[in-house]
Scaffold this active site. Structure first.
Site, mmCIF file in Angstrom:
data_model
loop_
_atom_site.group_PDB
_atom_site.id
_atom_site.type_symbol
_atom_site.label_atom_id
_atom_site.label_comp_id
_atom_site.label_asym_id
_atom_site.label_seq_id
_atom_site.Cartn_x
_atom_site.Cartn_y
_atom_site.Cartn_z
ATOM 1 C CG ASN A 152 30.343 -18.040 19.323
ATOM 2 O OD1 ASN A 152 29.234 -17.505 19.314
ATOM 3 N ND2 ASN A 152 31.097 -18.116 18.250
ATOM 4 C CE LYS A 175 17.158 -20.412 22.783
ATOM 5 N NZ LYS A 175 18.009 -20.790 23.881
ATOM 6 N N GLY A 228 23.920 -19.052 14.820
ATOM 7 C CA GLY A 228 24.154 -20.383 15.370
ATOM 8 C C GLY A 228 24.577 -21.340 14.285
ATOM 9 N N GLY A 233 19.879 -23.116 11.630
ATOM 10 C CA GLY A 233 19.423 -22.005 10.784
ATOM 11 C C GLY A 233 18.493 -22.465 9.674
ATOM 12 C CD GLU A 250 25.334 -13.106 9.761
ATOM 13 O OE1 GLU A 250 26.359 -13.727 9.418
ATOM 14 O OE2 GLU A 250 24.809 -12.235 9.056
ATOM 15 C CB CYS A 284 31.260 -17.805 13.306
ATOM 16 S SG CYS A 284 31.314 -16.061 13.700
ATOM 17 C CD GLU A 384 31.257 -23.956 12.463
ATOM 18 O OE1 GLU A 384 30.107 -24.442 12.579
ATOM 19 O OE2 GLU A 384 31.498 -22.747 12.518
ATOM 20 C CD GLU A 463 24.068 -10.465 13.041
ATOM 21 O OE1 GLU A 463 23.066 -10.008 13.598
ATOM 22 O OE2 GLU A 463 24.777 -11.358 13.503
#
Ligand code: NAP
Length: 499
Positions: A152, A175, A228, A233, A250, A284, A384, A463
């Protein structure tokens, strides 16, 4: 396959050992094939890790300000190629061009910010408790970092992870998501053009099950930075524990905008349209819950319906498009299944169906959708959906608002529209999320502040900003004793009043 559609290992573009490939297609038009990419496996990951390990001594010993100079060059190159990267992103991922430009701009911002860190990378210098003794802490590189990213934000998220990893002196195996390999391949090509030495960044394309899993399991990868889905996760965290990796996750969100009865309604509407339907709701931080004071609920929902009815759905490359496609047909199906659930849980105000008319027929589109008068525990208000769907929940008082905001399993972003400064500060204190906004939607984080969330949104790391340096470096505490005699910490307490 063109050279850049291969893996980059040790500075060379090479095909997957298996010779297999996969294609990336545009979500706006499935007939538009963006490219063919290496379908890699554990063997290719092994080669990437070996290259990253070989590059580590040279890169980690290069003085950080010099690493920073390379990042400055990369930042400038990204800026020069911003429009080209943005167009490629819109074609491959679907977000409208203005947002794709923003995605690239985030990468540029992080590159400049982290380049500047090359001249700081601060530790602490503190007084020792002993005389004639010097005490400080320094940051050390860790080793090879594995970076696994979603589709995204196909340039911004890799950049958020990569630039702090590099400035701290680590080397990397990356990746991209299977849906967006072209964006990362072009991004990596610019890194090389910017002067990154061979092997410092290695790109391996392929599926999460093969490439992602091999990165997570590899014993020579010391840390994993992943963005993701929450389920992915959790699985990564579990698998990475076997080799005691440091893992930053995250993950998902179910972000609320609270609109209080005294809010500036026009401002709130502008922000809701942007936060709920920007990137077709596939952020997100997307506002997928609108918690609206009951006194203004009906007026607000009607005004929002009018605004959403005017949104133009289409190819993001068309400047007139407001909302682009979702990532693929699987996403359309998932969103449609939530719309079906929503019909039984709340009042459908607008949308609720895939969009397949005319020019949309060859792509993956879903109508912008609003549900209203939902209960806070409805599935569409809790889970979500990751599409252009938002759910309005009416609320009566502040205590109930706080409970509803915090009732979901995620804790990424939250927002409050009010003119009441007391409520504004209460929201900052009481909403359990990593990002909090007042009189601004749930999206729009900036590169120099920590980004991340609470609860099932992550595992406590952050982050970008200074916080990213803490994940990508190891602390070493250093003591230099220049007294010339044995001094025993905690034992030789001559100077302490023990009275
Ligand atoms: P995803 O399905 O979890 O995939 C993310 C990445 O992980 C992809 O590269 C994927 O590869 C890879 N992967 C899948 N299974 C794996 C495994 N077993 N081991 C290692 N890697 C694996 O998520 P997504 O659909 O791409 O992204 C959407 C999700 O990301 C949403 O939940 C969203 O909220 C979240 N997100 C969070 C943030 C944040 O900062 N909190 C930001 C953006 C997005 P493939 O593509 O090959 O499957």
């Amino acid at each position: 396959m063109s050279s850049t559609n291969r893996n980059l290992i040790g500075g060379r573009w090479v095909e997957a050992r298996s010779g297999r490939t996969f294609t990336s297609v545009s979500p706006a038009n499935h007939d538009d094939v963006v490219g063919e990419f290496a379908a890699s496996s554990a063997e290719d990951v092994q080669a990437g890790v070996e290259a990253a390990r070989a590059a580590f001594p040279g890169w980690s010993l290069l003085p950080a300000p010099k690493r920073g100079e390379i990042l400055f060059r990369i930042a400038r190159l990204l800026a020069e190629h911003k429009e080209e990267l943005a167009r490629l992103m819109t074609r491959e991922m679907g977000k409208v061009l203005a947002e794709a430009r923003g995605d690239v701009q985030e990468a540029i911002d992080v590159a400049y910010y982290m380049a500047g860190e090359g001249r700081r990378l601060s530790g602490q210098t503190v007084p020792s408790e002993m005389p004639d003794k010097f005490a400080m802490s320094v940051r050390r590189p860790i080793g090879v970092a594995g970076i696994i990213t979603p589709w995204n934000f196909p340039v911004a998220i890799p950049a958020w992870k990569l630039f702090p990893a590099l400035i701290c002196g680590n080397t990397v195996v990356m990746k991209p998501a299977t849906d967006t390999p072209a964006c990362m391949a072009r991004f990596v090509e610019l890194l090389i053009e910017g002067g990154l030495p061979d092997g410092v960044v290695n790109l391996i394309t392929g599926s999460g099950g093969e490439v992602g899993d091999a990165i997570v399991a590899h014993p020579d990868i010391r840390l994993i930075s992943f963005t993701g889905h929450t389920d992915t996760g959790v699985e990564i965290s579990r698998r990475a524990a076997a080799t005691l990796k440091r893992v930053s996750l995250e993950l998902g969100g179910k972000n609320p905008i609270v609109i209080w009865e005294d809010a500036d309604l026009q401002l709130a509407l502008d922000s809701v349209v942007w936060s709920s339907f920007g990137t077709a709701g596939q952020r997100c931080t997307a506002a997928s819950r609108l918690i609206v004071h009951r006194r203004i609920h009906d007026e607000f929902v009607e005004a929002l319906r009018t605004r959403v009815a005017a949104l133009v759905l289409g190819d993001g490359l068309d400047e007139l498009t407001d909302v682009g496609p979702v990532i693929n047909d699987r996403a359309v199906e998932r969103i449609a299944s939530y719309a079906a659930i929503g019909r039984n849980e709340a009042e459908l105000v607008i949308g609720g169906e895939p969009a397949r008319d005319g020019k949309l027929a060859k792509g993956s589109f879903f109508q912008p959708t609003i549900f209203a008068n939902a209960r806070p525990d409805a599935r569409i208000a809790q889970e979500e959906i990751f599409g252009p769907v938002t759910t309005v929940v009416p609320v009566d008082d502040w205590q109930q608002t706080v409970e509803i905001v915090n009732s979901v399993k995620y804790g990424l972003s939250s927002s409050l529209f009010t003119r009441d400064v007391n409520l504004a500060f209460r929201s900052i204190r009481d909403f359990d999320t990593g990002l909090g906004y007042v009189n601004h939607g749930t999206i729009g984080a900036e590169a120099h502040l920590p980004f991340g969330g609470t609860k099932a949104t992550g595992n406590g790391h952050r982050e970008v900003g200074q916080a990213a340096l803490d994940f990508f470096s190891e602390w070493k505490s250093v003591y230099v004793d220049y007294s010339g005699r044995l001094q025993r910490a905690q034992i030789d307490t001559t100077f302490v009043d023990q009275g």
